[in-house]
Write an enzyme that holds these catalytic residues in place. Structure first.
Site, PDB file in Angstrom:
ATOM      1  N   GLY A  52       0.858  -1.181   0.000  1.00  0.00           N
ATOM      2  CA  GLY A  52       0.000   0.000   0.000  1.00  0.00           C
ATOM      3  C   GLY A  52       0.887   1.221   0.000  1.00  0.00           C
ATOM      4  N   GLU A  53       0.700   2.084   0.958  1.00  0.00           N
ATOM      5  CA  GLU A  53       1.487   3.318   1.041  1.00  0.00           C
ATOM      6  C   GLU A  53       1.954   3.471   2.491  1.00  0.00           C
ATOM      7  OE1 GLU A  53       2.908   5.563  -0.967  1.00  0.00           O
ATOM      8  OE2 GLU A  53       3.583   6.287   0.985  1.00  0.00           O
ATOM      9  N   SER A  54       3.276   3.308   2.664  1.00  0.00           N
ATOM     10  CA  SER A  54       3.802   3.241   4.030  1.00  0.00           C
ATOM     11  C   SER A  54       3.601   4.531   4.816  1.00  0.00           C
ATOM     12  CB  SER A  54       5.293   2.879   3.988  1.00  0.00           C
ATOM     13  OG  SER A  54       6.016   3.803   3.202  1.00  0.00           O
ATOM     14  N   CYS A  84       6.161  -5.187   0.628  1.00  0.00           N
ATOM     15  CA  CYS A  84       6.290  -3.865  -0.003  1.00  0.00           C
ATOM     16  C   CYS A  84       6.158  -2.744   1.029  1.00  0.00           C
ATOM     17  CB  CYS A  84       5.298  -3.767  -1.146  1.00  0.00           C
ATOM     18  SG  CYS A  84       5.777  -2.542  -2.366  1.00  0.00           S
ATOM     19  N   ARG A 113      12.685   3.631  -0.331  1.00  0.00           N
ATOM     20  CA  ARG A 113      11.341   3.612  -0.916  1.00  0.00           C
ATOM     21  C   ARG A 113      11.413   3.883  -2.419  1.00  0.00           C
ATOM     22  NH1 ARG A 113       8.043   7.927   0.738  1.00  0.00           N
ATOM     23  NH2 ARG A 113       6.195   6.784   0.088  1.00  0.00           N
ATOM     24  N   ILE A 142       5.646  -3.420  -7.344  1.00  0.00           N
ATOM     25  CA  ILE A 142       4.805  -2.247  -7.612  1.00  0.00           C
ATOM     26  C   ILE A 142       5.330  -1.085  -6.771  1.00  0.00           C
ATOM     27  CG2 ILE A 142       2.465  -1.300  -7.608  1.00  0.00           C
ATOM     28  CD1 ILE A 142       1.472  -4.299  -7.468  1.00  0.00           C
ATOM     29  N   ARG A 143       5.976  -0.136  -7.414  1.00  0.00           N
ATOM     30  CA  ARG A 143       6.602   0.999  -6.685  1.00  0.00           C
ATOM     31  C   ARG A 143       7.323   0.487  -5.446  1.00  0.00           C
ATOM     32  NH1 ARG A 143       3.298   4.951  -4.733  1.00  0.00           N
ATOM     33  NH2 ARG A 143       5.026   6.396  -4.914  1.00  0.00           N
ATOM     34  N   HIS A 179       5.051  -8.575  -4.214  1.00  0.00           N
ATOM     35  CA  HIS A 179       3.701  -8.954  -3.778  1.00  0.00           C
ATOM     36  C   HIS A 179       3.354 -10.389  -4.176  1.00  0.00           C
ATOM     37  CE1 HIS A 179       2.132  -4.850  -2.835  1.00  0.00           C
ATOM     38  NE2 HIS A 179       3.063  -4.484  -3.698  1.00  0.00           N
ATOM     39  N   GLU A 181       1.057 -12.109  -2.949  1.00  0.00           N
ATOM     40  CA  GLU A 181      -0.393 -12.291  -2.787  1.00  0.00           C
ATOM     41  C   GLU A 181      -1.179 -11.974  -4.050  1.00  0.00           C
ATOM     42  OE1 GLU A 181       1.346  -9.830  -1.662  1.00  0.00           O
ATOM     43  OE2 GLU A 181       0.245  -7.952  -1.946  1.00  0.00           O
TER      44      GLU A 181
END
Ligand code: GLN
Length: 204
Positions: A52-54, A84, A113, A142-143, A179, A181
């Protein structure tokens, strides 16, 4: 492999790809709970922190009073698997964080990051990971962050061809920059559940 003796496991659910992790863990037979509050955290024997976004995860975990209980559980040896953004949350040190961004820590690593830059935001590759055996892991980035520095107690599970570290383990903390998952890969979650079982046996 996840027998009924396993305690419930949690997925940090304030932000990120929660549903995908819940689905993988359920498929493996685990009793899975979404964790948004300290009470919910107290009920689980291990935790997955999703992608997600840390920086948002950090802000929300402080807002919801989860940060300190989480840090205490990690310090007490709770098994955690971070993917991630979850890897960033578990790292002791982070480069290219936003102003004021904190991590939970626990893993003696430095991560960068968004390490692949804008040109290569997302990519997929197959990684041979000896600790997981055959076949190679299909890894979706992903990023994604990478680990730029790892302490002596950190086991490197996987690195890219250029040497950049993308999967690590330290005690019962497991983290991947990619990822599994979203790729039908269950072996990291199985490994996490094995850590949960081992922690449960050690406590009883
Ligand atoms: N770039 C995100 C961050 O810094 C991580 C991306 C991801 O989890 N897929 O938190």
């Amino acid at each position: 492999m996840a027998g009924s003796a396993l305690p419930p496991v949690g997925v940090f659910a304030l932000q990120g790809d929660v549903r995908e992790h819940v689905a993988v863990l359920r498929e493996l037979g685990a009793d899975v709970r979404e964790v948004r509050t300290p009470d919910q955290l107290a009920d689980v024997g291990g935790l997955v922190i999703p992608g997600g976004e840390s920086s948002v995860m950090d802000k929300l975990s402080r807002l919801f009073g989860l940060r300190e209980p989480l840090r205490a559980r990690i310090a007490a040896g709770m098994p955690v698997y971070g993917t991630c953004a979850g890897m960033i949350m578990l790292s002791d040190r982070v480069l290219d964080a936003i102003d004021g961004q904190l991590t939970l820590g626990g893993l003696d690593v430095t991560v960068r990051r968004n390490a692949f830059g804008n040109q290569l935001d997302s990519f997929e590759t197959d990684l041979s990971i000896p600790a997981l055996g055959d076949p190679p892991v299909h890894a979706v980035f992903i990023r994604a962050p990478v680990v730029v520095d790892a302490g002596a107690d950190v086991v490197v599970l996987s690195a890219l061809d250029d040497g950049r570290i993308v999967a690590v383990e330290q005690g019962r903390l497991l983290a991947t920059a990619f990822h599994p998952e979203v790729a039908g890969e269950t072996r990291f979650h199985e490994r996490f559940l094995a850590h949960v079982a081992a922690a449960e046996n050690a406590a009883s």
